[in-house]
Design an enzyme around this catalytic site. Structure first.
Site, PDB file in Angstrom:
ATOM      1  CB  CYS A 166      -0.940  -0.019   1.191  1.00 10.44           C
ATOM      2  SG  CYS A 166      -1.922  -1.520   1.201  1.00 10.44           S
ATOM      3  CG  HIS A 190      -2.068   4.793   4.795  1.00  8.54           C
ATOM      4  ND1 HIS A 190      -1.859   4.562   3.454  1.00  8.54           N
ATOM      5  CD2 HIS A 190      -2.315   3.585   5.352  1.00  8.54           C
ATOM      6  CE1 HIS A 190      -1.968   3.255   3.215  1.00  8.54           C
ATOM      7  NE2 HIS A 190      -2.250   2.643   4.338  1.00  8.54           N
ATOM      8  CD  GLU A 195      -2.285   8.420   8.491  1.00  9.01           C
ATOM      9  OE1 GLU A 195      -3.239   7.649   8.282  1.00  9.01           O
ATOM     10  OE2 GLU A 195      -1.773   9.145   7.617  1.00  9.01           O
ATOM     11  CE  LYS A 222      -5.481   4.628   1.251  1.00  8.09           C
ATOM     12  NZ  LYS A 222      -4.503   5.621   1.756  1.00  8.09           N
ATOM     13  CG  HIS A 237      -6.429   1.089   0.737  1.00  8.20           C
ATOM     14  ND1 HIS A 237      -5.445   1.714  -0.011  1.00  8.20           N
ATOM     15  CD2 HIS A 237      -5.780   0.392   1.710  1.00  8.20           C
ATOM     16  CE1 HIS A 237      -4.264   1.393   0.491  1.00  8.20           C
ATOM     17  NE2 HIS A 237      -4.429   0.601   1.533  1.00  8.20           N
ATOM     18  CG  PHE A 252      -0.557  -5.533   4.579  1.00  6.74           C
ATOM     19  CD1 PHE A 252      -1.192  -4.796   5.567  1.00  6.74           C
ATOM     20  CD2 PHE A 252      -1.303  -6.464   3.871  1.00  6.74           C
ATOM     21  CE1 PHE A 252      -2.541  -4.973   5.839  1.00  6.74           C
ATOM     22  CE2 PHE A 252      -2.658  -6.651   4.142  1.00  6.74           C
ATOM     23  CZ  PHE A 252      -3.279  -5.908   5.125  1.00  6.74           C
TER      24      PHE A 252
END
Lengths: 408, 80
Positions: A161, A301, A312, A333, A338, A396
């Protein structure tokens, strides 16, 4: 080191195709999340996604389409849109000085699934000779290079990502170091497939708000329950400042800094205090010698997962201290879903547009803000003149990539 | 199957795999030079012919099939 500017925006997103449509949709707070149409999802726990609405045949020759996985088709369309937006025709460029760096988180998942079926049902001799060149992750950059004859450095970022931001950061270095004058960079993804949706669902990573698709992506709320899979591509034209100046290009913003780090923590969970994320943000600021107080906006994010959003926010507070409360932080998003490897690409576009037009895109669906997450998440679009903005991407595996853009 | 019937079926396979107009697929047409096939297209084409006619074509034999006529004659002989 050479300065690098953004001169073209190629947006293929679930809420709009082309940078203008994408920008308008953000300001309208439009959601791209719908029931899945790509395949029959009735047996899956997750039946919603953010699909793009585009006809690839309008951009790519029918014969060529058959040998391109959807993730490459999207990259080619976004590259076309970016060059068009930059007012660049490939003939006026020195092809040896143009690089390509468009990444993907997953690659040709759809092709992989189709050919696995052929392999299991009909044996190894019936695998398509196009299987490998359709599926492998480097093919987005390779096909853009082939289509336009660009012979500069061609590479691929694959950092889940964080891919899109990572690719843009690497492209920044390519130009700074003089390897190329122009680079087409960003991310592409096409993973709305039965295996990918099923697999992310069993990880409990996806929202199951099937009955209210448009409300499913709700970052920073108390009721957030996972991300919504999106697809598409975001490709930007990055250009050495002198090169852009010489041809009289419209300059959207400067790509001023890039920071990377690893959480070194877990395969899917972020570091609980956002340590790696904070390090990447700090490095992006240091890279451009910019103080935290100079930053006005962060495109987060913000995937809408319970643990990710919390980590975050903690990371932002570590880096910005008291200034965190004055920052505008939004997650686009909430509208686009996403896009995994393409997220950093389209979010870089959203961030650049925020600086260029002086309007901050909103975090939609902020109906029940999580009281623990107490930053200004901009629930409605807001006019604001900002000098510096960050775009955050965390993957990830704990790989983090942060871009710093400057208004010009 | 007559030679004409074989030709019609071969033509359909080629038109599908190479995405060319069936009218362009003459007996004399060469896969690479005239119909624009590359090495991977050729592999796919042979697979398509194997499926269509229920045949197995070895790599050595496939090497020799370079025109539409080669394909029709090969299949005719093989089907006996």
């Amino acid at each position: 080191m050479r300065r690098v500017v953004v001169t073209g925006l190629g947006a293929l997103t679930p809420i709009g195709v082309g940078q203008e449509a994408f920008h308008k949709a953000q300001l309208a707070g439009k959601s791209g999340v719908r029931p899945i149409t790509r395949f029959d999802a009735s047996a899956l726990p997750v039946r919603i996604a953010a699909e793009v609405d585009v006809d690839p045949e309008a951009y790519i020759d029918k014969r060529e389409l058959r040998r391109l996985d959807r993730f490459v088709q999207y990259a080619l369309i976004a590259a076309h849109l970016a060059l068009e937006d930059a007012g660049l025709s490939p003939e006026e460029l020195d092809p040896e000085r143009v690089g390509t760096l468009v990444g993907t988180g997953i690659g040709g998942m759809e092709t992989w699934e189709a050919q696995s079926k052929v392999f299991l049902e009909r044996g190894p001799n019936r695998i398509s000779p196009f299987f490998i060149p359709m599926m492998i992750a480097n093919m987005a950059s390779a096909h853009i290079a082939m289509r336009y004859g660009f012979m500069g450095p061609s590479s691929t970022a694959v950092t889940a990502c964080a891919t899109g931001s990572d690719a843009l950061g690497q492209a920044l270095r390519m130009i700074q170091l003089g390897e190329a004058d122009v680079v087409l960079a960003g991310g592409t993804e096409a993973a709305i497939t039965p295996m990918a949706i099923g697999a992310f669902a069993v990880m409990r990573a996806l929202s199951t708000r099937n009955e209210e698709p448009e409300k499913a992506s709700r970052p920073f709320t108390l009721s957030r329950d996972g991300f919504v899979m999106g697809e598409g591509a975001g490709v930007l034209v990055l250009e050495a400042y002198e090169h852009a100046k010489k041809r009289g290009a419209r300059i959207y913003a400067e790509l001023a800094g890039f920071g990377r780090s690893a959480d070194a923590h877990h395969i899917t969970e972020p570091h609980p205090e956002g340590k790696g994320a904070a390090l990447a943000m700090r490095r992006a600021l240091e890279d451009a010698k910019v103080a935290p107080e100079q930053v006005g906006y962060i495109n987060a994010h913000g995937t809408s997962t319970p643990v990710g959003d919390r980590a975050e926010v903690l990371a932002i507070k570590q880096v910005f201290g008291e200034h965190a409360k004055r920052l505008m932080v939004s997650s686009t998003k909430s509208m686009t879903g996403h896009l995994l490897g393409a997220a950093g690409g389209i979010e870089a576009i959203a961030t650049v547009q925020a600086l260029y037009h002086g309007v901050i895109p909103p975090t939609i669906n902020l109906e029940d803000p999580d009281p623990e997450l107490d930053l200004d998440f901009v629930p409605e679009p807001r006019e604001a003149r900002v000098d510096y903005a960050l775009s955050n991407s965390f993957a990830f595996g704990g790989q983090n990539a942060v871009l710093l853009f400057k208004r010009v | 199957m007559t030679e004409q019937e074989i030709f019609e079926k071969v033509k359909a396979v080629i038109a599908d795999k190479l995405q060319v107009e069936p009218e362009k697929v003459s007996l004399e047409a060469r896969f690479v030079e005239d119909l624009g096939a590359d090495s991977l297209d050729t592999v796919e084409l042979i697979m398509g012919l194997e499926d269509e006619f229920g045949l197995e074509i070895s790599d050595e034999e496939a090497e020799k099939i370079r025109t539409v006529k080669d394909a029709v004659e090969y299949i005719k002989a093989k089907l006996g």
